[in-house]
Design an enzyme around this catalytic site. Structure first.
Site, PDB file in Angstrom:
ATOM      1  N   GLY A   9       1.063  -6.034  65.137  1.00  0.00           N
ATOM      2  CA  GLY A   9       0.066  -5.110  65.695  1.00  0.00           C
ATOM      3  C   GLY A   9      -1.343  -5.668  65.580  1.00  0.00           C
ATOM      4  O   GLY A   9      -2.130  -5.215  64.748  1.00  0.00           O
ATOM      5  N   GLU A  22       1.616 -21.656  62.237  1.00  0.00           N
ATOM      6  CA  GLU A  22       2.699 -22.274  62.985  1.00  0.00           C
ATOM      7  C   GLU A  22       2.123 -23.399  63.823  1.00  0.00           C
ATOM      8  O   GLU A  22       1.814 -23.236  64.988  1.00  0.00           O
ATOM      9  CB  GLU A  22       3.368 -21.229  63.869  1.00  0.00           C
ATOM     10  CG  GLU A  22       4.855 -21.342  63.830  1.00  0.00           C
ATOM     11  CD  GLU A  22       5.494 -20.761  65.068  1.00  0.00           C
ATOM     12  OE1 GLU A  22       6.598 -21.204  65.373  1.00  0.00           O
ATOM     13  OE2 GLU A  22       4.895 -19.902  65.711  1.00  0.00           O
TER      14      GLU A  22
HETATM   15  C1  FAD Z   1       4.291 -10.751  76.872  1.00  0.00           C
HETATM   16  C2  FAD Z   1       3.206 -10.592  75.846  1.00  0.00           C
HETATM   17  C3  FAD Z   1       3.555 -10.338  74.534  1.00  0.00           C
HETATM   18  C4  FAD Z   1       2.566 -10.136  73.568  1.00  0.00           C
HETATM   19  N1  FAD Z   1       2.945  -9.801  72.295  1.00  0.00           N
HETATM   20  C5  FAD Z   1       1.998  -9.448  71.392  1.00  0.00           C
HETATM   21  C6  FAD Z   1       2.349  -8.931  70.104  1.00  0.00           C
HETATM   22  O1  FAD Z   1       3.537  -8.823  69.759  1.00  0.00           O
HETATM   23  N2  FAD Z   1       1.378  -8.532  69.266  1.00  0.00           N
HETATM   24  C7  FAD Z   1       0.051  -8.647  69.591  1.00  0.00           C
HETATM   25  O2  FAD Z   1      -0.786  -8.289  68.789  1.00  0.00           O
HETATM   26  N3  FAD Z   1      -0.330  -9.114  70.808  1.00  0.00           N
HETATM   27  C8  FAD Z   1       0.612  -9.525  71.713  1.00  0.00           C
HETATM   28  N4  FAD Z   1       0.228  -9.969  72.961  1.00  0.00           N
HETATM   29  C9  FAD Z   1      -1.194  -9.940  73.322  1.00  0.00           C
HETATM   30  C10 FAD Z   1      -1.823 -11.283  73.569  1.00  0.00           C
HETATM   31  O3  FAD Z   1      -2.073 -11.938  72.379  1.00  0.00           O
HETATM   32  C11 FAD Z   1      -3.089 -11.052  74.411  1.00  0.00           C
HETATM   33  O4  FAD Z   1      -2.653 -10.716  75.707  1.00  0.00           O
HETATM   34  C12 FAD Z   1      -3.993 -12.247  74.469  1.00  0.00           C
HETATM   35  O5  FAD Z   1      -4.632 -12.404  73.261  1.00  0.00           O
HETATM   36  C13 FAD Z   1      -5.043 -12.115  75.579  1.00  0.00           C
HETATM   37  O6  FAD Z   1      -5.738 -10.921  75.484  1.00  0.00           O
HETATM   38  P1  FAD Z   1      -5.924  -9.950  76.727  1.00  0.00           P
HETATM   39  O7  FAD Z   1      -4.614  -9.737  77.329  1.00  0.00           O
HETATM   40  O8  FAD Z   1      -6.694  -8.775  76.294  1.00  0.00           O
HETATM   41  O9  FAD Z   1      -6.780 -10.792  77.776  1.00  0.00           O
HETATM   42  P2  FAD Z   1      -8.361 -11.033  77.722  1.00  0.00           P
HETATM   43  O10 FAD Z   1      -8.760 -11.430  76.375  1.00  0.00           O
HETATM   44  O11 FAD Z   1      -9.039  -9.884  78.345  1.00  0.00           O
HETATM   45  O12 FAD Z   1      -8.484 -12.316  78.645  1.00  0.00           O
HETATM   46  C14 FAD Z   1      -8.505 -12.260  80.070  1.00  0.00           C
HETATM   47  C15 FAD Z   1      -8.753 -13.672  80.568  1.00  0.00           C
HETATM   48  O13 FAD Z   1     -10.024 -14.105  80.105  1.00  0.00           O
HETATM   49  C16 FAD Z   1      -9.903 -15.342  79.412  1.00  0.00           C
HETATM   50  N5  FAD Z   1     -10.912 -15.420  78.373  1.00  0.00           N
HETATM   51  C17 FAD Z   1     -11.188 -14.489  77.432  1.00  0.00           C
HETATM   52  N6  FAD Z   1     -12.180 -14.915  76.636  1.00  0.00           N
HETATM   53  C18 FAD Z   1     -12.541 -16.136  77.079  1.00  0.00           C
HETATM   54  C19 FAD Z   1     -13.503 -17.105  76.667  1.00  0.00           C
HETATM   55  N7  FAD Z   1     -14.286 -16.887  75.621  1.00  0.00           N
HETATM   56  N8  FAD Z   1     -13.590 -18.265  77.362  1.00  0.00           N
HETATM   57  C20 FAD Z   1     -12.784 -18.499  78.415  1.00  0.00           C
HETATM   58  N9  FAD Z   1     -11.857 -17.630  78.852  1.00  0.00           N
HETATM   59  C21 FAD Z   1     -11.739 -16.463  78.185  1.00  0.00           C
HETATM   60  C22 FAD Z   1      -8.499 -15.332  78.884  1.00  0.00           C
HETATM   61  O14 FAD Z   1      -8.036 -16.632  78.623  1.00  0.00           O
HETATM   62  C23 FAD Z   1      -7.742 -14.681  80.027  1.00  0.00           C
HETATM   63  O15 FAD Z   1      -7.471 -15.618  81.021  1.00  0.00           O
HETATM   64  C24 FAD Z   1       1.196 -10.217  73.924  1.00  0.00           C
HETATM   65  C25 FAD Z   1       0.859 -10.490  75.257  1.00  0.00           C
HETATM   66  C26 FAD Z   1       1.834 -10.673  76.214  1.00  0.00           C
HETATM   67  C27 FAD Z   1       1.424 -10.966  77.628  1.00  0.00           C
END
Ligand code: FAD
Lengths: 383, 400
Positions: B127, B244
Site C-alpha cells: 500500500g 531488489e
Molecule cells: C499494474 C500495476 C500494478 C501496481 N501495483 C502496485 C502495488 O501493488 N502497490 C503500489 O503501491 N503501487 C502499485 N502500482 C502503482 C505504480 O507504482 C504507479 O503507477 C507508478 O508509481 C506511477 O504513478 P502514477 O500511476 O500515479 O503515474 P504518474 O506519477 O502520475 O506519472 C504519469 C507519467 O508522468 C511521468 N512522470 C512523473 N513524474 C515525472 C518526472 N519527474 N519526470 C519525468 N516524467 C515523470 C511518469 O513516468 C508517467 O509516464 C501499480 C501500478 C500498475 C500499473
C-alpha cells in the site's frame, strides 16, 4: 491540390461528429457493448437517417454517391468515437464488394437495404491458414446445376454474428494458394448448412467463426466472375484499408488529445507533469507519428479508387505500414504518459489503444505490407 | 577477470534445475508457458513447495530461513526458476515487507510475521501509491493519528496488486503533517480484516483483475504494528525499493519467452512456410536476443559486484536493469502479437477471469497474446516508471 474539405464535406463531418458526440459518451458506449448484439440498433437507425449507411452508393440506390474522402470523414469520426456498429463490415466491405462487383440486379436488391439500415452484411474471407494473403482460400465452391455448393470455414469474420447475409469467398478451381479460381458468393445467414459462433473481440467489437457445409447458392448469388474474383477482393480490401487508416487516425488523434490534456492537469512534484521536458518531447513524438499517419491516410484515400491496381496496392501498403508504426508509438506512449490510470478499463485511453492496435492486425500488419511494398518495387522508381 | 561460472556454480545450477523441474506441478507450468493467469491457489501451492525445501526466501538472513547462498548462487536460482518457467514467490512478502521487517522490525514482529511470510500463510499487499501520489510518492496523504495504543488511519491507497487476496497490507502513512514531506512518513503493518477497510477492484485494460483501490476509514491499528521508528518510514521505503537490485531484470523470464516466441513462430505458417523461416521475422527475434544477452551480461556484472562491494550503495549499472528489462519484456509481447496475426482479435474470459479460447478456431495458444501485450504496458509504469528511473540515473549516476 487542395486539402480543404468542400462545403458539403464539411457539413458531413460536422453532422457525423455531432451525432457521435451526442450518442457516444463513454458510458453510452459501455451500455451498447452490453447489448445482446454488442452495439446499438437505435444508433444504427440514426446513421441511416443521416445517410451514412448509403454514403458510397449511387443515388439511384438510395445512396449519396460519396467517394473515398467522404468515407474517410466518417471513419475518422468513428475512430474518435470508438463506435461499435457494423458500418465497416456492412457498408465498406460488404457494400463495397456489391457496389464494385455485383450485378445490376444484386445492386438493386441489396444496396437500398444497406442504405436504409435494414440489411447487415459481413465479409467471410479470412481462413485459419490464410493469415494476410488474400488469395489463400481453401473453402470450396462446387458447381451444382446453375449454382454452387460451398464447403469450408471462415475465421474472425468481423460482425459475422449479426449479419443477415454474408459474402463468402470460395474456390471454384485451382489449388489453395492459386491467384485464380476464387469466387465470391452471397449467402443468407440462415441458409441450410451455415453455422456461426459469435464472440467479442479484444477491442470491444464482435466477430464470428463461420462453418459452411453443403451450403447451396443459386446463380443469382454469384458476385462478379466466379473464377476470377481476386481483383475485386483486392479492390474492396484496399478501399477498406484506406477506411481503417482513417479510423486509426481518429483513434490516435483522440489518444493524443487526451494525453496532452492529462499532461496539463496531472500534478506530481508540485507541478503539472507536462512541465517535464522529457514528457513534452514524448508528446511531440506522438504528434509527429499522428500527423505522418494522417498524411498517409490521405494518401490511401487519394489512391483507394486508383485504376492501376499495382500503383493502388503499393500506396495502400505504404499507408498501412505507416499506420501500423504510428499506432504502436502513439498507443504505447499514451498509456505510458498516463501512468496507472492509462491501464484501466474505466478510462478511455486504453480502449483507443486496443482498437488502434487491432487495426494494425486487420488485413495485413505493418510487416506484411512492408514486405508487399518492397516486393512490388517500392514507391520511388529507379528509372 | 574470469567471466565463466565456476564448476561449483555449474553443479549448483544442475541441482537447482533438477529439484525445480521435479517439484513444479505440471498444471502450473503449463499456465506459465501459455501466459495464462495464475490462481491464488497456484501461487500458494508453489511457494509452499519451495518453502518445504527451504528455498522460499534464500536471500533472507539465515536465522529467518535464508540459505546463505552467494549472490551468484541466488542469481542462478532465480534464473532457473524463471526459465522453467515457475511462478515467483509472492514478492510483496518475500522481497518487500520481509526484508524491511528483518532490517528494521522488532523481535516480536520478526517472530510473528517472518515464518508466515516464507510459508505464505499471510498474503501481503503493498500500500504505497495513492491517487495523487504515484511517481511523487512522498506526497502521500493517507494519515495515521496516534490515539493511545492505536493509530487511526484514514485515506486511500490505489493500484494495490492482488489486494483481493490479501489479509495484510504494509502501508506508508503520514504521521507528521507538519514535517517536510519525506520526514513525516511511517511504515505500518495493517490487518486487512480491520474494521473500516474497503477494497474496490479496478479492471485493467486486458480485462484482468489484478489491482484494487483500498479505502481506510478510521481504521484502528495497534502501535505495535509500526515498523522501526515513527516518521522514519521513507528510509525504509527507499530500502525496500532499492533492495531488489537484480531481480527486476527478469532475464530468465525473458529467455523463456523468447524460446516460446520461436516455438509459436514455428507453429504459425505464412503461406507454405512456418513464420520462423521468414528471414525478416527471424531477424526481429535475433535483435531481441542481442539486447537480452547484453542485459544478462550487465546483470552478471552487477551480481558479481554485489559479492565484493562493501558499501551498501548499489552498482550504477543496476539502474539499467529495470529500464532494459522492462523494454525487452514489452518487445517480446509485441512480437507475439505479430505472430498470432488475425487471431489476436478473439477475446473470451471465463467467470474467474482466466482466459479461454473456445469461440475461435484459431490456435489454442492465441487467446492470451493480445491481453498480455496490453497488460505488459504496466512493466514500464510500476515500481518507479522508466522516466523516473532515468531521472535517478541522470542524477545519481551522471551527476546532472
Ligand atoms: C499494474 C500495476 C500494478 C501496481 N501495483 C502496485 C502495488 O501493488 N502497490 C503500489 O503501491 N503501487 C502499485 N502500482 C502503482 C505504480 O507504482 C504507479 O503507477 C507508478 O508509481 C506511477 O504513478 P502514477 O500511476 O500515479 O503515474 P504518474 O506519477 O502520475 O506519472 C504519469 C507519467 O508522468 C511521468 N512522470 C512523473 N513524474 C515525472 C518526472 N519527474 N519526470 C519525468 N516524467 C515523470 C511518469 O513516468 C508517467 O509516464 C501499480 C501500478 C500498475 C500499473
Amino acid at each position: 491540390m487542395d486539402f480543404e474539405l468542400s462545403e458539403e464535406q464539411r457539413l458531413l463531418k460536422e453532422s457525423v461528429q455531432r451525432l457521435l458526440a451526442d450518442r457516444y459518451g463513454f458510458e453510452a458506449r459501455q451500455r451498447y457493448m452490453a447489448e445482446p448484439e454488442g452495439w446499438s440498433r437505435q444508433v444504427w437507425r440514426q446513421y441511416a437517417e443521416l445517410g451514412l449507411l448509403g454514403l458510397p452508393f449511387e443515388e439511384k440506390y438510395g445512396g449519396f454517391g460519396g467517394g473515398p474522402v467522404e468515407t474517410m470523414i466518417v471513419m475518422e469520426a468513428f475512430g474518435r468515437a470508438l463506435a461499435l456498429e457494423p458500418l465497416f463490415a456492412t457498408v465498406i466491405l460488404g457494400g463495397g464488394l456489391i457496389r464494385l462487383g455485383g450485378s445490376a440486379a444484386q445492386q438493386q436488391a441489396l444496396l437500398p437495404k444497406i442504405a436504409d439500415g435494414s440489411l447487415l452484411l459481413a465479409f467471410g474471407h479470412v481462413e485459419r491458414q490464410s493469415r494476410f494473403d488474400l488469395f489463400d482460400v481453401a473453402t470450396t465452391a462446387k458447381k451444382d446445376g446453375a449454382g454452387y455448393v460451398l464447403d469450408g470455414a471462415k475465421s474472425v469474420v468481423l460482425h459475422g454474428d449479426t449479419a443477415d447475409k454474408l459474402i463468402v469467398s470460395a474456390r471454384v478451381a485451382g489449388a489453395r494458394r492459386d491467384k485464380s479460381g476464387v469466387g465470391l458468393f452471397l449467402v443468407d445467414a440462415k441458409a441450410n448448412g451455415m453455422s456461426r459462433r459469435g464472440y467479442p473481440t479484444v477491442d470491444g467489437l464482435r466477430a464470428a467463426e463461420i462453418q459452411l457445409s453443403n451450403v447451396r447458392v443459386g446463380a443469382d448469388g454469384v458476385i462478379g466472375e466466379a473464377g476470377n474474383a481476386l481483383p475485386l477482393i483486392e479492390r474492396a480490401v484496399d478501399i477498406a484499408i484506406a477506411a481503417l487508416s482513417a479510423e486509426a487516425v481518429g483513434a490516435m488523434a483522440a489518444m493524443h488529445e487526451l494525453t496532452v490534456e492529462y499532461l496539463k492537469t496531472r500534478k506530481q512534484f508540485g507541478v503539472p507533469i507536462g512541465a517535464f521536458q522529457v514528457l513534452q518531447h514524448r508528446a511531440v513524438d506522438m504528434f509527429v507519428a499522428l500527423e505522418q499517419a494522417r498524411s498517409m491516410a490521405y494518401f490511401a484515400t487519394m489512391m483507394a479508387e486508383e485504376t492501376n491496381a499495382i500503383e493502388r496496392r503499393k500506396a495502400i501498403s505504404a499507408a498501412k505500414v505507416q499506420i501500423g508504426r504510428s499506432v504502436k508509438l502513439v498507443g504505447q506512449q499514451a498509456i505510458q504518459l498516463h501512468g496507472g490510470i492509462g491501464m484501466t478499463m474505466e478510462y478511455k485511453v486504453g480502449h483507443y489503444f486496443k482498437r488502434a492496435t487491432m487495426i494494425d492486425t486487420l488485413y495485413g500488419d505493418a510487416d506484411h505490407h512492408l514486405a508487399e511494398l518492397a516486393r512490388l518495387g517500392g514507391l520511388v522508381s529507379r528509372a | 577477470m574470469d567471466l565463466r561460472f565456476t564448476p561449483e556454480e555449474n553443479a549448483f545450477r544442475q541441482d537447482v534445475r533438477a529439484f525445480l523441474k521435479g517439484a513444479l506441478p505440471e498444471a502450473i507450468r503449463k499456465k506459465m508457458v501459455e501466459g495464462r493467469s495464475l490462481s491464488k491457489d497456484d501461487i500458494v501451492t508453489w511457494q509452499r513447495i519451495l518453502n518445504q525445501k527451504g528455498w522460499a526466501v534464500p536471500h533472507w538472513a539465515k536465522e529467518w530461513g535464508g540459505t546463505g547462498w552467494t549472490p551468484v548462487q541466488q542469481h542462478i536460482y532465480q534464473e532457473e526458476r524463471e526459465m522453467l518457467p515457475a511462478p515467483d514467490p509472492l514478492p510483496f512478502g518475500v522481497n518487500m515487507v520481509g526484508p524491511v521487517i528483518i532490517a528494521f522490525g522488532s523481535e516480536a514482529q520478526k517472530k510473528r510475521f517472518l515464518p508466515r511470510i516464507a510459508n505464505i500463510d499471510d498474503w501481503w499487499a503493498q500500500g504505497f501509491s495513492e491517487p495523487g501520489s504515484g511517481s511523487d510518492l512522498a506526497s502521500l496523504k493517507t494519515s495515521a493519528k496516534r490515539e493511545g495504543d492505536h493509530y487511526i488511519v484514514n485515506g486511500q491507497k490505489t493500484w494495490t496488486t492482488l489486494a483481493q487476496y490479501a489479509n495484510w497490507i504494509f502501508c506508508l502513512v503520514r504521521t507528521d503533517p507538519a514535517a517536510k514531506k519525506q520526514e513525516g512518513i511511517s511504515f505500518l503493518l495493517i490487518d486487512m480484516k480491520s474494521k473500516g477497510i474497503t477494497v474496490r477492484p479496478i479492471q485493467t485494460i486486458d480485462g484482468g483483475r489484478e489491482v484494487n483501490e483500498v479505502f481506510f476509514d478510521d481504521v484502528r491499528v495497534p502501535v505495535e504494528n509500526l515498523v522501526g521508528q515513527e516518521n522514519k518510514g521513507w528510509d525504509y521505503a527507499k530500502f525496500l525499493l532499492g533492495n531488489e537490485r537484480t531481480g527486476i531484470a527478469r532475464v530468465g523470464i525473458s529467455k523463456e519467452r523468447v524460446r516460446r516466441l520461436k516455438e509459436l513462430a514455428a507453429l504459425e505458417r505464412v503461406g507454405d512456410k512456418p513464420l520462423i523461416e521468414d528471414p525478416a521475422f527471424r531477424a526481429k527475434i535475433a535483435a531481441i536476443e542481442v539486447e537480452l544477452k547484453a542485459l544478462e551480461m550487465t546483470l552478471l556484472r552487477v551480481v558479481a559486484d554485489e559479492r565484493s562491494r562493501k558499501s551498501n550503495r548499489p552498482n550504477p549499472a543496476s539502474s539499467i536493469l529495470k529500464i532494459k528489462g522492462s523494454e525487452i519484456q514489452q518487445s517480446i509481447t509485441e512480437l507475439a502479437l505479430e505472430i498470432v496475426g488475425p487471431y489476436a482479435l478473439p477475446y473470451e474470459r471465463d467467470d474467474r477471469g482466466l482466459l479461454r479460447n473456445e469461440p475461435s478456431d484459431g490456435p489454442e495458444w492465441a487467446a492470451p497474446i493480445a491481453p498480455t501485450y496490453f497488460n505488459y504496458r504496466k512493466v514500464s509504469i510500476y515500481g518507479g516508471s522508466n522516466e523516473i528511473q532515468k531521472n535517478i540515473i541522470a542524477k545519481a549516476v551522471l551527476g546532472l
